[in-house]
Design a protein around this motif. Structure first.
Motif, PDB file in Angstrom:
ATOM      1  N   ASP A   1      24.356  69.183   1.375  1.00  0.00           N
ATOM      2  CA  ASP A   1      23.964  67.818   1.019  1.00  0.00           C
ATOM      3  C   ASP A   1      22.849  67.879  -0.032  1.00  0.00           C
ATOM      4  N   ASN A   2      22.938  67.051  -1.048  1.00  0.00           N
ATOM      5  CA  ASN A   2      21.783  66.911  -1.952  1.00  0.00           C
ATOM      6  C   ASN A   2      21.552  65.447  -2.255  1.00  0.00           C
TER       7      ASN A   2
ATOM      8  N   SER B   1      18.358  57.316  -9.162  1.00  0.00           N
ATOM      9  CA  SER B   1      18.110  57.152 -10.596  1.00  0.00           C
ATOM     10  C   SER B   1      16.660  56.814 -10.896  1.00  0.00           C
TER      11      SER B   1
ATOM     12  N   ASP C   1      15.727  54.217   1.817  1.00  0.00           N
ATOM     13  CA  ASP C   1      16.456  55.265   2.543  1.00  0.00           C
ATOM     14  C   ASP C   1      15.644  55.724   3.754  1.00  0.00           C
TER      15      ASP C   1
ATOM     16  N   LYS D   1      31.060  56.424  -4.868  1.00  0.00           N
ATOM     17  CA  LYS D   1      30.439  56.063  -3.599  1.00  0.00           C
ATOM     18  C   LYS D   1      31.379  55.139  -2.825  1.00  0.00           C
TER      19      LYS D   1
HETATM   20  O1  DLL Z   1      23.177  58.593  -6.344  1.00  0.00           O
HETATM   21  C1  DLL Z   1      21.783  60.140  -7.588  1.00  0.00           C
HETATM   22  C2  DLL Z   1      22.576  61.298  -7.065  1.00  0.00           C
HETATM   23  C3  DLL Z   1      23.716  61.685  -7.729  1.00  0.00           C
HETATM   24  C4  DLL Z   1      22.151  62.004  -5.955  1.00  0.00           C
HETATM   25  C5  DLL Z   1      24.426  62.763  -7.292  1.00  0.00           C
HETATM   26  C6  DLL Z   1      22.868  63.093  -5.509  1.00  0.00           C
HETATM   27  C7  DLL Z   1      24.006  63.484  -6.181  1.00  0.00           C
HETATM   28  P1  DLL Z   1      21.776  56.222  -7.511  1.00  0.00           P
HETATM   29  O2  DLL Z   1      23.112  55.869  -8.011  1.00  0.00           O
HETATM   30  O3  DLL Z   1      20.584  55.576  -8.126  1.00  0.00           O
HETATM   31  O4  DLL Z   1      21.521  57.764  -7.682  1.00  0.00           O
HETATM   32  O5  DLL Z   1      21.768  55.957  -5.954  1.00  0.00           O
HETATM   33  C8  DLL Z   1      20.654  56.314  -5.177  1.00  0.00           C
HETATM   34  O6  DLL Z   1      22.101  56.739  -3.288  1.00  0.00           O
HETATM   35  O7  DLL Z   1      18.762  55.606  -2.761  1.00  0.00           O
HETATM   36  C9  DLL Z   1      20.570  56.664  -1.493  1.00  0.00           C
HETATM   37  O8  DLL Z   1      20.710  55.429  -0.848  1.00  0.00           O
HETATM   38  C10 DLL Z   1      21.930  57.154  -1.942  1.00  0.00           C
HETATM   39  N1  DLL Z   1      21.982  58.626  -1.870  1.00  0.00           N
HETATM   40  C11 DLL Z   1      21.875  59.518  -2.861  1.00  0.00           C
HETATM   41  N2  DLL Z   1      22.026  60.776  -2.377  1.00  0.00           N
HETATM   42  C12 DLL Z   1      22.216  60.659  -1.034  1.00  0.00           C
HETATM   43  C13 DLL Z   1      22.415  61.567   0.035  1.00  0.00           C
HETATM   44  C14 DLL Z   1      22.252  58.781  -7.125  1.00  0.00           C
HETATM   45  N3  DLL Z   1      22.499  62.880  -0.158  1.00  0.00           N
HETATM   46  C15 DLL Z   1      20.934  56.025  -3.724  1.00  0.00           C
HETATM   47  N4  DLL Z   1      22.538  61.052   1.291  1.00  0.00           N
HETATM   48  C16 DLL Z   1      19.835  56.516  -2.813  1.00  0.00           C
HETATM   49  C17 DLL Z   1      22.484  59.725   1.518  1.00  0.00           C
HETATM   50  C18 DLL Z   1      22.177  59.283  -0.714  1.00  0.00           C
HETATM   51  N5  DLL Z   1      22.313  58.834   0.551  1.00  0.00           N
END
Ligand code: DLL
Length: 431
Positions: free
Chosen positions: A230-231, A235, A299, A420
């Motif tokens: 998990d990572n 943004s 989160d 997502k």
């Molecule tokens: O989702 C950045 C990202 C891209 C992280 C690829 C990891 C891999 P945003 O689109 O701005 O950025 O969404 C951020 O996604 O506040 C969480 O709610 C959710 N989120 C991101 N990673 C996780 C995770 C990307 N590993 C929002 N587990 C965050 C649970 C996650 N939720």
């Protein structure tokens, strides 16, 4: 392997570095971002007042709305000539959140992603398929450059075209998959249909951008026959690269020399006790284009600052268990979709595809759970369907103390996701 010495600093050395960078960041936003100058002035705080890391609680929070109100570039701390990349995250409503990077920001982003992919187990011999959508979303480009930096061969397939993805995965000998957990699951289903899973070299998955319960992780590992890590990132803070799991899979190591983390009670906004659950809040420590103070992520997680058996000393955040704004209140009961996911996936005969629909009838909230059954369960006939329905209702009631209407769906009938997943449809406002 450990990528950078900063992942192994003593807490004392780390905190000294954090304080120095925090003070620089506050001075920078005070002098260059009118939004923060106004806020700090309203709070009666001058940059020089921040003398210790604990003083961070004197600073105002930043919210997603602040990004919207300052759309598109109002929170940038540098002139446009210094910006070399823009990304955006599409909200569910209104304008997207725009984020910008200087060249130095991109270099730091590459560095933190190199760390998280290394700790997940990627090495220079790997062939890595990036199945996040390339575009305004930070996921694909963020992972891409960090992976190249560690010397892996990146295959930028982007998301979609699933059959072709699987064909390339086989032909190119892909060893690592990068995607959302829900897309990984969909890809596994397609690979099973194409009957190629046993011909693949895939060994590792780096999944992020959305929540994924431990049960869902196990399901993905079983379907692909891989290790799934998990990572996490967002943004507004940078994109992916904020934190990631190492091989111990016991929490996600936060790159604390770049991101200062707090956990607060989302109602009182006060810090929780060490190790307690709450909302993650991040302050960037090295960002130039878009530094943020105390960004409220929504989160929910908790921290563990004890050193990990992998040798890293950085704080680890538990897998995100949900978002405070995802929490459904149904007839007064607090329900996180992740809790329902955990219950559903563990039931034999259920496929990991579901949707929660919340409505109102006679002023009372109603929860409907639409969930797919497997083809094998379906083939067993009506009695098996009734048994499944009862099992789901009973287990949900046991875990959530909530009665829900269970609607079993035919195999392969529900929407699949390439990015997502959208699991919750709350129709109460519209009724
Ligand atoms: O989702 C950045 C990202 C891209 C992280 C690829 C990891 C891999 P945003 O689109 O701005 O950025 O969404 C951020 O996604 O506040 C969480 O709610 C959710 N989120 C991101 N990673 C996780 C995770 C990307 N590993 C929002 N587990 C965050 C649970 C996650 N939720």
């Amino acid at each position: 392997m450990i990528w950078a010495k900063e992942e192994m600093l003593s807490r004392e050395n780390l905190q000294n570095l954090q304080l120095e960078r925090l003070q620089q960041t506050i001075a920078m936003v005070y002098n260059h971002v009118p939004f923060y100058k106004k806020k700090l002035d309203e709070f009666g705080i001058k940059p020089a007042d921040i003398k210790s890391l604990e003083d961070i609680t004197l600073l105002p929070f930043t919210n997603k709305d602040d990004f919207r109100d300052n759309y598109p570039y109002g929170l940038f701390a540098v002139p446009m000539e210094k910006i070399v990349r823009l990304h955006a995250s599409s909200g569910t409503t209104g304008k997207p959140t725009v984020v910008g990077y200087t060249q130095n920001d991109l270099d730091n982003w590459t560095e933190v992603v190199a760390r998280i992919v290394t700790q997940a187990g990627v090495t220079r011999g790997d062939i890595v398929q990036v199945a996040f959508g390339y575009g305004l979303f930070t996921g694909a480009f963020g992972l891409h450059y960090g992976l190249e930096k560690v010397g892996a061969a990146v295959v930028p397939t982007s998301s979609g075209g699933t059959e072709k993805q699987i064909m390339l995965m086989k032909d190119f000998g892909t060893t690592v998959l990068v995607s959302t957990p829900s897309y990984a699951l969909h890809m596994a289903e397609v690979a099973e249909k194409m009957n190629v899973i046993n011909d693949l070299k895939l060994r590792l998955g780096l999944f992020g951008a959305e929540g994924c319960s431990e049960e869902m992780r196990r399901e993905i590992e079983k379907r692909w026959g891989i290790v799934a890590t998990d990572n996490y990132g967002l943004s507004e803070v940078i994109g992916p690269g904020v934190s990631g799991e190492c091989g111990c899979k016991d929490g996600l190591h936060i790159n604390e020399d770049h991101f200062f983390v707090e956990v607060i009670d989302p109602v009182t906004l006060k810090p929780v006790h060490p190790g307690e659950k709450g909302e993650l809040v991040f302050t960037t420590l090295t960002k130039e284009a878009l530094p943020v103070l105390r960004y409220r992520t929504k989160d929910i997680s908790h921290l563990n600052i004890s050193p990990c058996s992998c040798g890293r000393t950085t704080a680890r955040m538990a897998k995100v268990s949900g978002r405070s704004d995802d929490m459904l209140i149904i007839r007064g009961v607090n329900v996180f979709p992740s809790q329902i996911e955990s219950v559903l996936i563990d039931i034999e005969g259920i496929a990991p595809h579901y949707q929660l629909v919340v409505t109102k009838r006679n002023h009372l909230d109603e929860l409907e759970i639409k969930v797919e059954v497997t083809a094998q369960a379906m083939a067993k006939g009506q009695l098996e369907m009734q048994r499944l329905e009862k099992t789901i209702s009973r287990r949900l009631q046991g875990v959530l103390a909530l009665r829900a209407r269970v609607n079993l769906m035919e195999p392969f009938s529900m929407e699949r996701f390439q990015g997502k997943a959208r699991r919750v449809v709350d129709l109460r406002q519209a009724m």
